[in-house]
Every structure is written in C-alpha cells, then in structure tokens.
Design a protein around this motif. Structure first.
Motif, PDB file in Angstrom:
ATOM      1  N   ASN A 159       0.786  -1.225   0.000  1.00 44.89           N
ATOM      2  CA  ASN A 159       0.000   0.000   0.000  1.00 44.89           C
ATOM      3  C   ASN A 159       0.824   1.284   0.000  1.00 44.89           C
ATOM      4  OD1 ASN A 159      -2.331  -1.627   0.126  1.00 44.89           O
ATOM      5  ND2 ASN A 159      -2.173  -1.706   2.343  1.00 44.89           N
ATOM      6  N   PHE A 160       2.066   1.257  -0.440  1.00 41.67           N
ATOM      7  CA  PHE A 160       2.839   2.494  -0.546  1.00 41.67           C
ATOM      8  C   PHE A 160       3.926   2.379  -1.616  1.00 41.67           C
ATOM      9  CE2 PHE A 160       5.528   0.081   2.315  1.00 41.67           C
ATOM     10  CZ  PHE A 160       6.808   0.436   1.954  1.00 41.67           C
ATOM     11  N   THR A 184       6.824   9.869  -0.414  1.00 38.23           N
ATOM     12  CA  THR A 184       6.061   8.644  -0.193  1.00 38.23           C
ATOM     13  C   THR A 184       4.618   8.864  -0.620  1.00 38.23           C
ATOM     14  OG1 THR A 184       7.476   8.085   1.669  1.00 38.23           O
ATOM     15  CG2 THR A 184       5.374   6.922   1.521  1.00 38.23           C
ATOM     16  N   TYR A 186       0.865   6.909  -0.393  1.00 38.95           N
ATOM     17  CA  TYR A 186       0.129   5.826   0.239  1.00 38.95           C
ATOM     18  C   TYR A 186      -1.144   5.533  -0.527  1.00 38.95           C
ATOM     19  CZ  TYR A 186       3.155   6.442   4.276  1.00 38.95           C
ATOM     20  OH  TYR A 186       4.234   6.524   5.099  1.00 38.95           O
TER      21      TYR A 186
END
Length: 191
Positions: A159-160, A184, A186
């Motif tokens: 999920n990232f 980052t 997400y």
C-alpha cells in the motif's frame, strides 16, 4: 667451382634463417598461450551456483549469463546475474524469499555483491512489507542481507510507494531507510 659453393652456402644460410624465424614464431605463439595476470582464471557461460548453509539448507541460488573469476584478488564478475535468496531461519524456511537482478555484478572475497544497472530486489513472499526495490547501483552483503545504495531508489511496499536518494536496509528483516529527497505515496483501501 666458387659459384657452386656460393650457391650452396647461400642456400644453407636461407634454410638456417627460415629455421631460426620459425623458432621465434613458435615461441611468440607460446607466449600468447600463457595467462596474463589481469586475465580471469576461468570464464563460464550460463552458470548456476547453489550455496548451502553448514546445516545443509539452501542459502542462495545464483545464475548468470557469463561468469569470470579472477584469482589475483579473488573477485568474480557476472553478466545478467539473478540471485535467489532463501529464508533459512524464518517461518518460510527453505523457501525463496528474494530475487536480486542487475545488468552486471561483482562479488568480492568478503562476500559483498556490487550490483550495477537496472538493479531490482523483488520479494517472492506475498506477505512481505517490502515488495520491490529498484535502483541503478547497490551493494548487498550475502552474509547479513544488508543492502545499500547511493543512487535514486524506488521502493514498492504493501500500500505504498516511496523514493529517495540513498538507501540502507536489510532484506531478510524487511527494513529499508531512505534518506534525502524522500517522497512517499500511500494507497488507502476503503474496505
């Protein structure tokens, strides 16, 4: 009579010169057969190597298009290497846990693997927090499974997606630390 002796002596000189020249040629050809210090001790094509732990469990399987080993300093060069790591201590014992690939690699006597060009570390375990690491250059310790890079790195995880300029981490522990210019993204599941 003098002319005859001159012709005979001339022919003898020509035969001796030809013989002497052929000896020098064969010595020259032999020197080309002697291995030079900077030449590899051996070169292999489409090779596969399996390394086992002292307890008999597979630690890794390595494959490469070409392998060149140099005895002078003990390093080995690989073209198109693929390395499969095994989790010999965790819950997935005897199962391939990671696959490392690159365009080229150099393995040193101290078990450091220097990967270069399209370097990818891909998890082969579906529940791994880190799924994929991509960079242009990386160093990997075959003993500790530590990985580092000083080039731009992209990491895909559960999920990232994150990018950064430098990486330190450990593949077996699924730990990665990025430094400098870190971004980052997400993905949130609404389930």
């Amino acid at each position: 009579m003098n002319i005859r002796w001159n012709i005979i002596l001339g022919l003898i000189v020509l035969v001796l010169l030809g013989w002497f020249y052929s000896l020098n040629q064969s010595n020259h050809d032999l020197s080309e057969l002697i291995k030079k210090d900077e030449s590899p001790e051996y070169v292999g094509q489409k090779m596969e190597t399996i390394l086992y732990s002292p307890t008999g469990k597979k630690q890794y399987v390595g494959r490469a298009e070409t392998v060149s080993h140099y005895d002078n300093d003990g390093h080995t060069e690989f073209t198109k290497p693929i390395l499969y790591l095994y989790d010999i201590e965790g819950k997935n014992a005897e199962q391939q846990s990671w696959m490392l690939s690159a365009d080229t690699a150099v393995l040193t006597k101290d078990r450091m693997l220097y990967l270069e060009g399209n370097v990818v570390a891909k998890s082969l375990l579906p529940d791994s927090r880190l799924q994929r690491v991509e960079t242009e250059k990386a160093q990997f310790n075959l003993t500790t499974h530590d990985i580092s890079s000083d080039t731009m790195v992209k990491i895909n995880g559960q999920n990232f997606i994150t990018t950064g300029q430098k990486l330190t981490g450990n593949l077996q522990q699924q730990i990665a630390t990025l430094k400098e210019q870190v971004k980052t993204y997400y993905e949130v599941n609404n389930q």
